[in-house]
Design a protein around this motif. Structure first.
Motif, mmCIF file in Angstrom:
data_model
loop_
_atom_site.group_PDB
_atom_site.id
_atom_site.type_symbol
_atom_site.label_atom_id
_atom_site.label_comp_id
_atom_site.label_asym_id
_atom_site.label_seq_id
_atom_site.Cartn_x
_atom_site.Cartn_y
_atom_site.Cartn_z
ATOM 1 N N ASP A 2 0.822 -1.210 0.000
ATOM 2 C CA ASP A 2 0.000 0.000 0.000
ATOM 3 C C ASP A 2 0.854 1.259 0.000
ATOM 4 O O ASP A 2 0.519 2.250 0.653
ATOM 5 C CB ASP A 2 -0.935 -0.006 1.215
ATOM 6 N N LYS A 60 1.487 0.443 -9.706
ATOM 7 C CA LYS A 60 0.121 0.741 -9.257
ATOM 8 C C LYS A 60 0.128 2.080 -8.526
ATOM 9 O O LYS A 60 0.990 2.330 -7.686
ATOM 10 C CB LYS A 60 -0.380 -0.369 -8.335
ATOM 11 N N THR A 115 -2.639 4.865 -6.659
ATOM 12 C CA THR A 115 -3.985 5.251 -6.224
ATOM 13 C C THR A 115 -4.054 6.767 -6.139
ATOM 14 O O THR A 115 -3.222 7.397 -5.477
ATOM 15 C CB THR A 115 -4.318 4.637 -4.858
ATOM 16 N N ASN A 129 -5.994 10.512 -5.376
ATOM 17 C CA ASN A 129 -6.939 11.159 -4.461
ATOM 18 C C ASN A 129 -7.213 12.560 -5.026
ATOM 19 O O ASN A 129 -6.831 13.563 -4.436
ATOM 20 C CB ASN A 129 -6.355 11.223 -3.054
#
Length: 215
Positions: free
Chosen positions: A131, A208, A210, A212
């Motif tokens: 993560d 990867k 992510t 926001n």
């Protein structure tokens, strides 16, 4: 060219299979971050070269590449070129690293690097740091495995020159190698700079990411 930031990182993890991997692949990025963020914590792990000349080189080099940082470096003694056969030891080292830090950014080798040691470490990082923003650096070599990177860190001319100078200064054991010279390091940085509308840059793969965008 879309420019996205990773905020203001306070903790970084940097890993390499061999002494000099981190400095070659991400030395300019480390310099840029550490100069901008005094006191930044850098947890670094190198899997081979421990206990000898190579470790001494690495400790002096990373101290120079991380000015003003809280640098915590571990150098192990796994055999160069044989790391896939020492998977358990490498995995334990990466897991122990993960247990002692929660980084904002991870600098690691590419999973498609042609060198088996680099690939071994890269694959371990994907399972331990699931993560996190992981930037996978590139290392020029005779294999011709440079690809099409997806992320760039522009380097000022001063930082690019400083990176090359520190590589030449702190790794005398590597100076005999035909690819280990100013032209190779600065030339690749110039090419990556062209690709991101900068004078110089270091380039990375991102597996990867992510976003926001509304935060």
């Amino acid at each position: 060219m879309i420019r996205l930031g990773a905020g203001r990182p306070d903790r970084i993890v940097a890993v390499g299979a061999h002494c000099d991997d981190i400095a070659i692949g991400a030395g300019g990025t480390l310099l840029t971050l550490c100069l901008a963020r005094p006191g930044l914590r850098v947890d670094a792990l190198v899997l081979s070269g421990g206990g000898g000349e190579r470790e001494q080189e690495e400790r002096a080099a990373l101290a120079a590449f991380c000015p003003g940082a809280d640098l915590r470096l571990t150098v192990l003694k796994l055999p160069d070129g044989r790391m896939p056969a020492h998977w358990e030891e490498a995995k334990t080292a990466v897991e122990e690293l993960r247990e002692r830090t929660e980084p904002d950014l991870v600098l690691a080798p590419r999973t498609d690097d042609a060198h088996q040691d680099h690939r071994c470490l890269a694959k371990l990082m994907t399972t331990a740091f699931r993560d996190h923003l992981v930037l996978r650096y590139e290392i020029v070599k005779w294999d011709g495995d440079l690809g099409r990177p997806s992320a760039y860190q522009p380097l000022s001319p001063e930082v690019a020159e400083r990176k090359v100078r520190l590589l030449q200064e702190h790794y005398p054991s590597q100076r005999h190698r035909p690819w280990y010279d100013r032209e190779a390091f600065l030339g690749l940085a110039r090419i990556r700079g062209i690709e991101c509308h900068a004078r110089y840059a270091e380039a990375f793969d991102v597996a990867k990411l992510t976003l926001n965008l509304g935060g």
